[in-house]
Write an enzyme that holds these catalytic residues in place. Structure first.
Site, short mmCIF file in Angstrom:
data_model
loop_
_atom_site.label_atom_id
_atom_site.label_comp_id
_atom_site.label_asym_id
_atom_site.label_seq_id
_atom_site.Cartn_x
_atom_site.Cartn_y
_atom_site.Cartn_z
CG ASP A 110 -26.96 1.50 12.67
OD1 ASP A 110 -26.17 1.87 11.79
OD2 ASP A 110 -28.18 1.35 12.47
CE1 TYR A 140 -30.96 -6.25 11.62
CE2 TYR A 140 -32.20 -6.64 9.60
CZ TYR A 140 -31.09 -6.14 10.25
OH TYR A 140 -30.10 -5.55 9.53
#
Length: 598
Positions: free
Chosen positions: A140, A266
């Site tokens: 995002d 991540y």
């Protein structure tokens, strides 16, 4: 006495003028072979360049005949499917995914697509669907990536090397050669859009730094070595410094950057300021395994997701080595590895870990939030004094900041993806000798300016870090650092301070007058209610729009077919181009033409 022009000095000519002179000498011959005459528009007047009359030099030509530029035909070039690994600075972009509407910041995919199209590696008119564009994971706005991967079909220069090695199995590894009747173009692609080696005459352009040298190495006709286009070099010259291509790999036709991925890793970086790292580590251990994360993500109603169970392979916190030696507020990284993730899942998890680290919440909060239905977290009942409450609705809380989040790695099976950075295609003989020379020639460990570029960016950012630290030291001489009760010591309670700031990551803080425990806050609607509300509202309007567009396209195709049968091909095509219809109708019209001619 007549001066012999061949013995004249060309040193006063620039590189561009030399090329123009060669085109002037050899161009007419090529032009005559391709067309009967040259239009006056092709004659480009060039103003004469001033030169020293005492020097024995030839003035640049005053008129140069240039062949008109030809339209680039992708069907004349072979193509192959590859995976591409790249990194980008998320704070410079409005997310990874391409957006059809206007965006405040450019998206990473939009910038990448433009670079691919400009290099003529893909056909711009075909869009992302035309080249089979597929990404591993969506990030995002503000989120960075160090190992993002996409897969797509693009222009190639290797010809049928794989077919020779695989004995006709070229299609299994994602390589397609053009099959056109009468095509005799066998020269190696120069990598420069619209130009071949013949366009440069006899001038040697293989000097260091030229695009020809970077993308093509001419081989002896007896050599079996072939060179692919320098995808890494070509794209990095067109892309901004905030997006860097790291490596590429040839892949099979059925390879998917998204579905072939084994796991995604991540990283979330944060400072230990106001945090108890040991408590955060304890809370992170509860994440490992398969759990329901509906209360640790944002429900994306547009996707109509009803299954929120995800498998977490690793969840831990490690220190980040600080070269400055400042251990008062050391940097840490939260590692989260899983097969797949939900919308904003990592940032929601980090927000809860921050609350646990400040002492405002217990580590068991993680397990309680994952108990979305009765018995979902039975294995952790022992950590609670009473039976876990079923949380089928998410409590209100703010997710962590996007800046420290990074997609670190996308992992694939070794037999599916073998990363490379160079251009040389390994021959069948090379596969039998796993030597350092073979690795170097195939691009594994090849020296490149890419590392130097990234090192320069990192070195400059360290200067900003030092400067900001000195600004803080200068402020300390006049302003006393504020006191904070965080992190709370185990067993103590908050004494209702006038205000409280707790971290949200990336140097941001949430300021509250009175802290409200997460489980006692207002609850959002259930997943079923959120999905139904979208279906009856925005989803319904989108469905109506899709139906209208579909009917319009069908009507346009029917009208086209009617004109074809009754008024002839030319008139039908003219009417087709005048019809108001979506761009995707072009391919449908071409398909209709093929069916009618058959």
């Amino acid at each position: 006495m007549t001066t012999n022009q061949r013995s004249a000095d060309y040193s006063a000519w620039s590189r561009e003028q030399l090329i123009e002179r060669l085109i002037a000498l050899e161009g007419p011959k090529l032009v005559k072979e391709s067309r009967p005459s040259v239009s006056p528009a092709s004659v480009i007047p060039v103003p004469p360049r001033k030169h020293n009359e005492n020097q024995n030099t030839i003035p640049p030509p005053t008129n140069i005949i240039r062949p008109p530029s030809k339209e680039f035909n992708f069907s004349n070039h072979p193509k192959r499917k590859i995976a591409l690994k790249f990194c980008y600075s998320g704070w410079e972009y409005g997310g990874l995914a391409y957006q059809t509407g206007p965006t405040q910041l450019p998206t990473v995919e939009a910038v990448l697509f433009e670079a691919f199209a400009k290099a003529r590696l893909i056909d711009r008119d075909g869009g992302m669907e035309g080249c089979g564009w597929e990404k591993c994971g969506r990030t995002d706005k503000g989120v960075s990536a160090a190992g993002q991967v996409i897969s797509l079909w693009l222009r190639s220069a290797v010809g049928s090397v794989e077919e020779e090695q695989g004995k006709g199995k070229g299609t299994e590894i994602g390589l397609v050669n053009p099959v056109e009747e009468g095509s005799t173009n066998q020269h190696q692609d120069s990598g420069v859009p619209g130009l071949s080696e013949e366009d440069f005459g006899t001038l040697d352009l293989s000097e260091l730094g030229s695009p020809i040298a970077a993308t093509t190495i001419l081989q002896d006709s007896s050599s079996k070595s072939r060179h692919e286009l320098d995808y890494v070099g070509i794209l990095n010259r067109l892309l901004p410094p905030t997006i860097r291509i790291l490596a590429w790999a040839p892949v099979a036709e059925n390879f998917s950057a998204r579905f072939s991925c084994k796991y995604r890793h991540y990283k979330y970086f944060f400072s230990s300021h106001l945090l108890d790292i040991s408590a955060m580590r304890e809370a992170a251990t509860h994440l490992i395994g398969e759990h329901d994360f509906r209360n640790l993500c944002k429900v994306d109603a547009q996707k109509q997701i009803t299954m929120f169970r995800r498998n977490i392979l690793r969840a831990d916190i490690e220190p980040v080595v600080d070269p400055s030696g400042n251990n008062d507020e050391a940097m840490f990284v939260f590692n989260l590895v899983g097969s797949a993730f939900l919308y904003h899942q990592v940032r929601h998890i980090m927000a809860i870990l921050f609350l646990v680290g400040t002492g405002l919440e217990e580590p068991s909060l993680v397990t309680k939030l994952m108990n979305a239905f009765d018995g979902a977290e039975n294995r952790d009942l022992a950590i609670c004094e009473t039976r876990l409450e079923v949380l089928d609705r998410k409590p209100e809380y703010q997710m962590a900041d996007a800046l420290p989040l990074m997609l670190w790695d996308c992992a694939y099976a070794e037999e599916d993806v073998k990363w490379r950075t160079g251009t040389l295609e390994p021959s069948a003989q090379d596969h039998n000798h796993d030597t350092d020379e073979h690795s170097r020639r195939c691009g594994l460990g090849t020296e490149s300016n890419l590392y130097l570029q990234l090192h320069s960016i990192w070195n400059r950012s360290r200067i900003y870090n030092v400067l900001d630290g000195h600004f803080l030291r200068a402020a300390e001489a006049h302003h006393r650092p504020p006191t904070s009760p965080l992190p709370l010591i185990t067993g103590t309670s908050l004494n209702d301070p006038s205000s409280l700031n707790y971290p949200l990551g990336g140097g941001t803080y949430k300021r509250v007058q009175k802290y409200v425990p997460v489980l006692t806050r207002n609850r959002l609607d259930t997943v079923e209610m959120i999905n139904e509300r979208w279906r009856n509202g925005k989803g319904s309007r989108k469905a109506e729009k899709r139906t209208f567009v579909f009917k319009t396209r069908i009507s346009a195709v029917n009208r086209f077919e009617h004109f074809w049968r009754n008024d002839g091909r030319n008139k039908a095509l003219k009417i087709h181009h005048a019809l108001p219809h979506p761009p995707t109708l072009e391919s449908e019209a071409k398909e209709t033409i093929a069916n009618l001619e058959a």
